[in-house]
Design an enzyme around this catalytic site. Structure first.
Site, PDB file in Angstrom:
ATOM      1  N   LYS A  91       0.837  -1.214   0.000  1.00 57.01           N
ATOM      2  CA  LYS A  91       0.000   0.000   0.000  1.00 57.01           C
ATOM      3  C   LYS A  91       0.869   1.262   0.000  1.00 57.01           C
ATOM      4  O   LYS A  91       0.650   2.171  -0.793  1.00 57.01           O
ATOM      5  CB  LYS A  91      -0.891  -0.016   1.249  1.00 57.01           C
ATOM      6  CG  LYS A  91      -1.494   1.331   1.601  1.00 57.01           C
ATOM      7  CD  LYS A  91      -2.359   1.279   2.853  1.00 57.01           C
ATOM      8  CE  LYS A  91      -1.663   1.579   4.158  1.00 57.01           C
ATOM      9  NZ  LYS A  91      -1.410   2.985   4.467  1.00 57.01           N
ATOM     10  N   ASN A  92       1.854   1.293   0.901  1.00 63.48           N
ATOM     11  CA  ASN A  92       2.608   2.534   1.079  1.00 63.48           C
ATOM     12  C   ASN A  92       3.642   2.783  -0.019  1.00 63.48           C
ATOM     13  O   ASN A  92       4.254   3.850  -0.072  1.00 63.48           O
ATOM     14  CB  ASN A  92       3.256   2.573   2.468  1.00 63.48           C
ATOM     15  CG  ASN A  92       2.200   2.762   3.552  1.00 63.48           C
ATOM     16  OD1 ASN A  92       1.038   3.051   3.262  1.00 63.48           O
ATOM     17  ND2 ASN A  92       2.601   2.585   4.802  1.00 63.48           N
ATOM     18  N   ARG A 133      -4.448  10.504   4.793  1.00 61.57           N
ATOM     19  CA  ARG A 133      -3.382  11.486   4.939  1.00 61.57           C
ATOM     20  C   ARG A 133      -2.341  11.375   3.813  1.00 61.57           C
ATOM     21  O   ARG A 133      -1.708  12.354   3.438  1.00 61.57           O
ATOM     22  CB  ARG A 133      -2.718  11.278   6.297  1.00 61.57           C
ATOM     23  CG  ARG A 133      -1.855  12.393   6.673  1.00 61.57           C
ATOM     24  CD  ARG A 133      -1.086  12.121   7.929  1.00 61.57           C
ATOM     25  NE  ARG A 133      -0.250  13.269   8.209  1.00 61.57           N
ATOM     26  CZ  ARG A 133       0.897  13.482   7.612  1.00 61.57           C
ATOM     27  NH1 ARG A 133       1.358  12.646   6.732  1.00 61.57           N
ATOM     28  NH2 ARG A 133       1.587  14.569   7.901  1.00 61.57           N
ATOM     29  N   CYS A 147      -3.855  12.982  13.383  1.00 57.92           N
ATOM     30  CA  CYS A 147      -4.704  11.813  13.357  1.00 57.92           C
ATOM     31  C   CYS A 147      -4.480  11.027  14.627  1.00 57.92           C
ATOM     32  O   CYS A 147      -3.668  11.405  15.464  1.00 57.92           O
ATOM     33  CB  CYS A 147      -4.500  10.977  12.103  1.00 57.92           C
ATOM     34  SG  CYS A 147      -3.026  10.013  12.134  1.00 57.92           S
ATOM     35  N   ARG A 202       0.816  14.750  13.026  1.00 60.68           N
ATOM     36  CA  ARG A 202       1.370  14.422  11.708  1.00 60.68           C
ATOM     37  C   ARG A 202       1.699  15.730  10.980  1.00 60.68           C
ATOM     38  O   ARG A 202       1.036  16.109  10.020  1.00 60.68           O
ATOM     39  CB  ARG A 202       0.378  13.599  10.874  1.00 60.68           C
ATOM     40  CG  ARG A 202      -0.267  12.398  11.553  1.00 60.68           C
ATOM     41  CD  ARG A 202       0.601  11.165  11.603  1.00 60.68           C
ATOM     42  NE  ARG A 202       1.025  10.641  10.327  1.00 60.68           N
ATOM     43  CZ  ARG A 202       0.427   9.660   9.663  1.00 60.68           C
ATOM     44  NH1 ARG A 202      -0.677   9.133  10.137  1.00 60.68           N
ATOM     45  NH2 ARG A 202       0.917   9.210   8.533  1.00 60.68           N
ATOM     46  N   ASP A 219       4.663   0.559  11.952  1.00 60.71           N
ATOM     47  CA  ASP A 219       3.439  -0.077  11.447  1.00 60.71           C
ATOM     48  C   ASP A 219       3.328  -1.549  11.871  1.00 60.71           C
ATOM     49  O   ASP A 219       2.333  -2.202  11.568  1.00 60.71           O
ATOM     50  CB  ASP A 219       3.369   0.041   9.912  1.00 60.71           C
ATOM     51  CG  ASP A 219       3.150   1.477   9.473  1.00 60.71           C
ATOM     52  OD1 ASP A 219       2.755   2.307  10.315  1.00 60.71           O
ATOM     53  OD2 ASP A 219       3.378   1.775   8.290  1.00 60.71           O
ATOM     54  N   ILE A 247       8.745   6.645  16.582  1.00 60.19           N
ATOM     55  CA  ILE A 247       8.251   7.362  15.403  1.00 60.19           C
ATOM     56  C   ILE A 247       6.995   8.171  15.750  1.00 60.19           C
ATOM     57  O   ILE A 247       6.931   9.368  15.486  1.00 60.19           O
ATOM     58  CB  ILE A 247       7.944   6.382  14.233  1.00 60.19           C
ATOM     59  CG1 ILE A 247       9.135   5.463  13.955  1.00 60.19           C
ATOM     60  CG2 ILE A 247       7.530   7.148  12.973  1.00 60.19           C
ATOM     61  CD1 ILE A 247      10.365   6.117  13.411  1.00 60.19           C
ATOM     62  N   ARG A 290      -9.027  -0.001   4.858  1.00 56.11           N
ATOM     63  CA  ARG A 290      -8.153   0.974   4.202  1.00 56.11           C
ATOM     64  C   ARG A 290      -6.855   0.329   3.738  1.00 56.11           C
ATOM     65  O   ARG A 290      -6.248   0.795   2.776  1.00 56.11           O
ATOM     66  CB  ARG A 290      -7.816   2.119   5.171  1.00 56.11           C
ATOM     67  CG  ARG A 290      -8.978   3.033   5.456  1.00 56.11           C
ATOM     68  CD  ARG A 290      -8.502   4.239   6.228  1.00 56.11           C
ATOM     69  NE  ARG A 290      -7.240   4.701   5.658  1.00 56.11           N
ATOM     70  CZ  ARG A 290      -6.345   5.428   6.309  1.00 56.11           C
ATOM     71  NH1 ARG A 290      -6.556   5.778   7.540  1.00 56.11           N
ATOM     72  NH2 ARG A 290      -5.237   5.811   5.713  1.00 56.11           N
TER      73      ARG A 290
HETATM   74  N1  EPU Z   1       7.351  14.447  10.777  1.00 56.83           N
HETATM   75  C1  EPU Z   1       7.618  15.772  11.073  1.00 56.83           C
HETATM   76  N2  EPU Z   1       7.470  16.693  10.074  1.00 56.83           N
HETATM   77  C2  EPU Z   1       7.089  16.338   8.818  1.00 56.83           C
HETATM   78  C3  EPU Z   1       6.828  14.994   8.534  1.00 56.83           C
HETATM   79  C4  EPU Z   1       6.969  14.062   9.539  1.00 56.83           C
HETATM   80  O1  EPU Z   1       7.955  16.121  12.196  1.00 56.83           O
HETATM   81  O2  EPU Z   1       6.991  17.232   7.968  1.00 56.83           O
HETATM   82  C5  EPU Z   1       7.519  13.437  11.841  1.00 56.83           C
HETATM   83  C6  EPU Z   1       6.200  12.724  12.184  1.00 56.83           C
HETATM   84  O3  EPU Z   1       5.458  13.433  13.139  1.00 56.83           O
HETATM   85  C7  EPU Z   1       6.711  11.396  12.713  1.00 56.83           C
HETATM   86  C8  EPU Z   1       7.955  11.152  11.870  1.00 56.83           C
HETATM   87  O4  EPU Z   1       8.339  12.409  11.342  1.00 56.83           O
HETATM   88  O5  EPU Z   1       7.086  11.536  14.049  1.00 56.83           O
HETATM   89  C9  EPU Z   1       7.804  10.149  10.757  1.00 56.83           C
HETATM   90  O6  EPU Z   1       6.684  10.469   9.956  1.00 56.83           O
HETATM   91  P1  EPU Z   1       6.686  10.204   8.389  1.00 56.83           P
HETATM   92  O7  EPU Z   1       6.631  11.510   7.686  1.00 56.83           O
HETATM   93  O8  EPU Z   1       7.806   9.292   8.025  1.00 56.83           O
HETATM   94  O9  EPU Z   1       5.293   9.464   8.198  1.00 56.83           O
HETATM   95  P2  EPU Z   1       4.413   9.511   6.879  1.00 56.83           P
HETATM   96  O10 EPU Z   1       5.312   9.625   5.729  1.00 56.83           O
HETATM   97  O11 EPU Z   1       3.334  10.496   7.039  1.00 56.83           O
HETATM   98  C10 EPU Z   1       4.417   6.947   6.369  1.00 56.83           C
HETATM   99  C11 EPU Z   1       3.411   5.832   6.269  1.00 56.83           C
HETATM  100  C12 EPU Z   1       2.862   5.487   7.650  1.00 56.83           C
HETATM  101  C13 EPU Z   1       4.062   5.078   8.538  1.00 56.83           C
HETATM  102  C14 EPU Z   1       5.099   6.205   8.564  1.00 56.83           C
HETATM  103  C15 EPU Z   1       6.352   5.845   9.327  1.00 56.83           C
HETATM  104  C16 EPU Z   1       2.437   6.082   4.082  1.00 56.83           C
HETATM  105  C17 EPU Z   1       1.248   6.342   3.279  1.00 56.83           C
HETATM  106  N3  EPU Z   1       2.320   6.220   5.393  1.00 56.83           N
HETATM  107  O12 EPU Z   1       3.727   8.074   6.906  1.00 56.83           O
HETATM  108  O13 EPU Z   1       2.008   4.357   7.477  1.00 56.83           O
HETATM  109  O14 EPU Z   1       3.618   4.797   9.843  1.00 56.83           O
HETATM  110  O15 EPU Z   1       5.495   6.541   7.215  1.00 56.83           O
HETATM  111  O16 EPU Z   1       6.964   4.745   8.770  1.00 56.83           O
HETATM  112  O17 EPU Z   1       3.473   5.708   3.565  1.00 56.83           O
HETATM  113  C18 EPU Z   1       0.161   2.972   7.883  1.00 56.83           C
HETATM  114  O18 EPU Z   1       0.390   2.404   6.812  1.00 56.83           O
HETATM  115  O19 EPU Z   1      -0.668   2.516   8.725  1.00 56.83           O
HETATM  116  C19 EPU Z   1       0.869   4.201   8.223  1.00 56.83           C
HETATM  117  C20 EPU Z   1       0.454   5.042   9.167  1.00 56.83           C
END
Ligand code: EPU
Length: 421
Positions: A22-23, A96, A120, A125, A308, A330, A400
């Site tokens: 998915k991701n 998101r 969320c 986030r 995850d 994380i 989802r």
């Molecule tokens: N963060 C910041 N600033 C930003 C972006 C992120 O401080 O601008 C922080 C977040 O608050 C968090 C950390 O950085 O503490 C990591 O967040 P990340 O940006 O890596 O998360 P994401 O890219 O929004 C993806 C996956 C999530 C998974 C996370 C971590 C997708 C669609 N989503 O989210 O997947 O948990 O990486 O590996 O790829 C899921 O599939 O259930 C899911 C939540």
């Protein structure tokens, strides 16, 4: 709304095929906006998030159609639909990950208006790192009335050093940089397999990205990208979830279509707990035991333990002998499932970013509620081993991200059904 009902205690046996990730699929679908002409993307899971992403892309003028099970054709053409650059709140609020159209839109259409995704249930986030990176590439960005409004006459290669690892942030910078003028270097880039898959997809389409899988990515801007045929990597989180399903039920199951190299830390941790795991090529056999050992684990960016997989490990550790500590590095607040597991009898104390779990002989079935996708996976796993009946509500979260979860568990021998409430 449907619910899942499980009679716990059945041992799982047999084989299960793992779907595409998915991701990886979500940012790759968004990146097809950068390509001129049709792309065929295979290994796409049939889940709600993919439907939402398809809707977002159609809204932006793309043609998205299923060509066969697990394969989508996505068509964008250069010079068409340049006046469409909005990802509206109605769609972004459902998922998101829609934020990953920001980079491709800015790069291709010079403007992007993407609803601010907000927080969320798994915690804060923020998107500050996405915005900083895109601004460094030359975008003007402001947030007004709940939308991220971005524009750029020209994007120019630059040096970006992320202050923290971000998966979708790295995806957005990559997709903005591939068509930018000159070279971009991304220091402290996320190196999750899903980010690597996006980079490989872009390279197949004509991009010049090096350092894939490392902390530093280098992107040499090119003029144009073309539609491609591409196979998405297998979903390591779906695989890990099924591995724990085999383990928690003391079962014996074989997963097909996995990448061993993506499952290293999950495999090591399960072995430490006492699960027998035998990989062979792109398959993996999981043999469970009657007793398990407590362990400590900490979620970290790849190649560390994925956040995850945290809820699923927590379910297993509830019945492991001794005291386990899970530290969430994380999303420090991602523990809502702990209170639901407690309703099933688990002994879990949450202390800041850590959960202390004291193993008990058995969990007891009861009614529980899903708060997010992975929390839901953890509760299903707990239900598979609990004594008596577990009823799981709000399972739309599971839809989802997991394709046909109940059907596949049923095939493996679980006493599980889905009921309309
Ligand atoms: N963060 C910041 N600033 C930003 C972006 C992120 O401080 O601008 C922080 C977040 O608050 C968090 C950390 O950085 O503490 C990591 O967040 P990340 O940006 O890596 O998360 P994401 O890219 O929004 C993806 C996956 C999530 C998974 C996370 C971590 C997708 C669609 N989503 O989210 O997947 O948990 O990486 O590996 O790829 C899921 O599939 O259930 C899911 C939540």
């Amino acid at each position: 709304m449907d619910k899942i009902v499980i009679e716990g205690g059945n041992r799982l046996e047999g084989g299960v095929r793992i779907h595409g990730a998915k991701n990886a699929a979500l940012p790759i679908m968004a990146a097809s906006l950068l390509l001129d002409g049709p792309s065929r993307i295979h290994g796409i899971p049939d889940i709600i998030d993919i439907q939402t992403q398809s809707e977002i892309l159609r809204n932006l003028g793309g043609e998205v159609k299923k060509i066969e099970d697990g394969s989508l054709e996505i068509i964008f053409r250069d010079g068409e639909n340049d006046d469409k650059f909005t990802a509206p709140y109605e769609l972004v609020r459902k998922m998101r990950a829609s934020i990953c159209v920001l980079g491709p839109l800015l790069s291709k259409r010079r403007r992007a208006k993407v609803s601010y995704p907000g927080g969320c249930v798994i915690g804060q986030r923020p998107v500050d790192l996405h915005i900083k990176g895109l601004t460094a590439l030359g975008a003007q960005i402001e947030t007004t009335e709940g939308y991220i409004n971005a524009s750029a006459d020209k994007l120019r290669g630059t040096h970006i050093s992320f202050a923290g690892k971000t998966v979708l942030g790295t995806c957005n910078i990559l997709t903005a940089a591939v068509l930018a003028e000159g070279t971009t270097t991304i220091e402290y880039a996320a190196c999750e397999p899903e980010v690597q898959d996006l980079a490989n997809f872009l390279n197949k389409a004509g991009a010049k990205i090096t350092g894939i899988g490392e902390n530093k990515l280098t992107v040499e801007g090119v003029q144009k990208l073309y539609g491609v045929d591409y196979e998405i990597i297998p979903d390591r989180i779906e695989a890990g979830t099924f591995m724990i399903a085999g383990a928690i039920t003391g079962g014996d199951i074989t997963l097909e279509n996995i990448r061993q190299d993506h499952l290293g830390v999950v495999t090591d941790k399960l072995r430490e707990i006492g699960v027998e795991i035998t990989p062979s090529g792109n398959a993996l056999r999981v043999k469970g035991n009657n007793t398990y050992r407590a362990v400590d684990l900490m979620t970290l960016p790849y190649p560390g333990m994925p956040t995850d997989m945290q809820a699923q490990f927590m379910a297993l550790l509830c019945i492991a002998e001794g005291k386990s500590i899970i530290t969430e590095k994380i999303f420090p607040d991602r523990f809502i499932h702990a209170s639901e597991l407690r309703r099933m009898g688990a002994d879990i104390r949450v202390d800041g970013p850590s959960a202390i779990i004291r193993g008990i002989p058995f969990l007891s079935g009861t009614e529980v509620m899903v708060s997010d996708l992975r929390a839901g996976a953890g509760l299903v796993l707990a239900g598979l081993v609990a004594k008596g009946t577990t009823q799981i509500h709000r399972i739309y979260h599971l839809d989802r991200g997991y394709e046909q979860l109940t059907e596949r568990l049923l095939t493996l021998g679980a006493a599980i059904k889905r009921i309309k409430e």
